[in-house]
Scaffold this active site. Sequence first.
Site, PDB file in Angstrom:
ATOM      1  N   GLY A 199      42.541  51.301  75.309  1.00 59.88           N
ATOM      2  CA  GLY A 199      42.953  50.245  74.393  1.00 59.88           C
ATOM      3  C   GLY A 199      42.759  50.776  72.989  1.00 59.88           C
ATOM      4  O   GLY A 199      41.641  51.037  72.575  1.00 59.88           O
ATOM      5  N   HIS A 200      43.857  51.030  72.293  1.00 57.97           N
ATOM      6  CA  HIS A 200      43.779  51.617  70.952  1.00 57.97           C
ATOM      7  C   HIS A 200      44.332  50.618  69.947  1.00 57.97           C
ATOM      8  O   HIS A 200      45.472  50.174  70.080  1.00 57.97           O
ATOM      9  CB  HIS A 200      44.578  52.925  70.896  1.00 57.97           C
ATOM     10  CG  HIS A 200      44.081  53.950  71.877  1.00 57.97           C
ATOM     11  ND1 HIS A 200      44.781  55.071  72.201  1.00 57.97           N
ATOM     12  CD2 HIS A 200      42.944  54.010  72.607  1.00 57.97           C
ATOM     13  CE1 HIS A 200      44.087  55.787  73.087  1.00 57.97           C
ATOM     14  NE2 HIS A 200      42.979  55.145  73.350  1.00 57.97           N
ATOM     15  N   LYS A 213      39.915  56.078  67.789  1.00 58.82           N
ATOM     16  CA  LYS A 213      40.944  57.130  67.911  1.00 58.82           C
ATOM     17  C   LYS A 213      42.308  56.616  67.473  1.00 58.82           C
ATOM     18  O   LYS A 213      43.079  57.327  66.833  1.00 58.82           O
ATOM     19  CB  LYS A 213      41.029  57.621  69.375  1.00 58.82           C
ATOM     20  CG  LYS A 213      39.729  58.227  69.893  1.00 58.82           C
ATOM     21  CD  LYS A 213      39.835  58.617  71.358  1.00 58.82           C
ATOM     22  CE  LYS A 213      39.964  57.455  72.304  1.00 58.82           C
ATOM     23  NZ  LYS A 213      38.793  56.567  72.386  1.00 58.82           N
ATOM     24  N   ASP A 255      31.019  51.344  57.772  1.00 56.76           N
ATOM     25  CA  ASP A 255      30.820  50.046  57.115  1.00 56.76           C
ATOM     26  C   ASP A 255      29.954  49.102  57.939  1.00 56.76           C
ATOM     27  O   ASP A 255      29.280  48.232  57.398  1.00 56.76           O
ATOM     28  CB  ASP A 255      32.190  49.391  56.843  1.00 56.76           C
ATOM     29  CG  ASP A 255      33.049  49.314  58.107  1.00 56.76           C
ATOM     30  OD1 ASP A 255      33.327  50.386  58.682  1.00 56.76           O
ATOM     31  OD2 ASP A 255      33.417  48.202  58.530  1.00 56.76           O
ATOM     32  N   ASP A 265      36.475  54.225  72.508  1.00 55.29           N
ATOM     33  CA  ASP A 265      36.497  53.195  71.464  1.00 55.29           C
ATOM     34  C   ASP A 265      35.882  53.665  70.147  1.00 55.29           C
ATOM     35  O   ASP A 265      35.293  52.882  69.408  1.00 55.29           O
ATOM     36  CB  ASP A 265      35.783  51.912  71.945  1.00 55.29           C
ATOM     37  CG  ASP A 265      36.412  51.367  73.207  1.00 55.29           C
ATOM     38  OD1 ASP A 265      37.643  51.460  73.335  1.00 55.29           O
ATOM     39  OD2 ASP A 265      35.668  50.850  74.062  1.00 55.29           O
ATOM     40  N   GLN A 318      39.949  57.473  76.058  1.00 60.27           N
ATOM     41  CA  GLN A 318      38.541  57.521  76.484  1.00 60.27           C
ATOM     42  C   GLN A 318      37.706  58.444  75.590  1.00 60.27           C
ATOM     43  O   GLN A 318      37.988  58.551  74.416  1.00 60.27           O
ATOM     44  CB  GLN A 318      38.438  57.920  77.968  1.00 60.27           C
ATOM     45  CG  GLN A 318      38.917  56.832  78.935  1.00 60.27           C
ATOM     46  CD  GLN A 318      40.400  56.792  79.148  1.00 60.27           C
ATOM     47  OE1 GLN A 318      41.014  57.803  79.422  1.00 60.27           O
ATOM     48  NE2 GLN A 318      40.993  55.625  79.041  1.00 60.27           N
TER      49      GLN A 318
END
Length: 423
Positions: free
Chosen positions: A40-41, A16, A332, A13, A223
Amino acid sequence: MPATILVGTQWGDEGKGKITDILADKMDLVVRFQGGNNAGHTVVKGETELKLHLIPSGILYSHITPIIADGVVIDPKTLIDEIEGLSRKGIHVDKLIISGNAHLIMPYHRLLDQAAETHLGKAKIGTTRRGIGPAYTDKATRIGIRAQDLLDMKIFRQKLAQVLVIKNEILTKIYGLPPLELDEIVREHEVYAERLKGFIKDTSLYINKMLDSGKRVILEGAQGTLLDLDHGTYPFVTSSSPVAGGACAGAGVGPLKIDTVIGIVKAYVTRVGSGPFPTELDDDVGIHMRDVGGEFGTTTGRVRRCGWFDALILRYACRINGLSDMVLTKLDVLSGLSPIKICVGYKYQGKTYTEFPPHQTIFHKCEPVYEEHEGWSEKIDQAKTMDDLPQAARNYIARIEELAGIKFSIISVGPKRGQSIFT
Ligand code: GDP
Ligand code: IMO
Ligand code: MG
């Protein structure tokens, strides 16, 4: 043309998906080489946000050929749902190519993943319960069923009949679950086979031919380094090899075909699931990172644990992956925090470690040694150049570069494509 590998340097996470999407503009092929729908991208184009699990992150460009290579494990229903979901949004994946060697996640893999986690109780790994571990287990035990078996349902049935006997024994006798029906699984997979057979090809041959003809290829890791089966925080890892070396094996591309290895580095650290995490914060700073960073799992919706940046982990990722380049993401999110800390050592039993420790107990029980940096209060999500960033943010970036010995080529300051500073 040499290929590029992109990997996560932490526990996943890192962003990527966003960076693969940006780089895909100048690529021809985007290849997933390991993992499955545990990934999960998130990629954002304008107001459209896509959550991808199996389809490579370059899919938003029509010139990209997306490839699911040999080392991936495929849940066929999830893949079909993802293809159809994208198609409903006007994104077509007609060019998708799936390796016949990729293993399938079968219904018993999902059940066994869930049952094993429940059985482990407090000692659970905190898997995504998608059947990833059991599918890779069967691949290593050599009783897996592969995508190419969907092209010959007679063989598919024979293989399944054999393996189902064992799986039903485990499901019923160890976990007290009802057995699975052979005919039902075959019927279900006949439908999947019909839908997927046109995509199944020799992906290694295709990728290598494309490289030889001058096409540009990016191998997109899922991952992260610390979730690697060999090099991660075992047993709290995934069951594949998300590191750069895994890309060659998983895609069937020789190491001499690679010239760039990009590590994606989040400006702080997150982790989903169980396992040690030296710089984890359970105070207001951790809550700031979670809420401002939107640190909720893309796949399972679970809250991601958050903590200060850890330079030992980054240096370890540089070494294990042989990084040639780095991208910093989510800078940010640190706006408004001061001081900002970087972990530069682990203290354990009177000794201070400055490299990732060789024994898991040290990692579990150490106390992080921090250096403190002045933070910045202003928002930076509109920054377009390094000069737009506050001096404190530039100092933080420079210190991480110094600790890694590598420069950042992109600084990401928001989820959108345009929120990226090319250094
Ligand atoms: P991946 O698994 O490494 O692809 O990362 P995820 O997509 O699971 O998680 C990263 C999340 O952060 C996603 O929601 C992205 O849209 C978002 N994101 C990526 N880069 C930035 C960034 O620089 N700033 C912010 N605020 N969000 C980002
Ligand atoms: P992306 O590609 C973060 C974690 C799970 C669990 C461990 C094992 O989005 O970065 P598994 O289901 O793989 O057997 O679970 O690995 N995990 C991830 N954490 N991002 C991911 O993927 C992950 N994929 C698996 O939470 O701790
Ligand atoms: Mg993710």
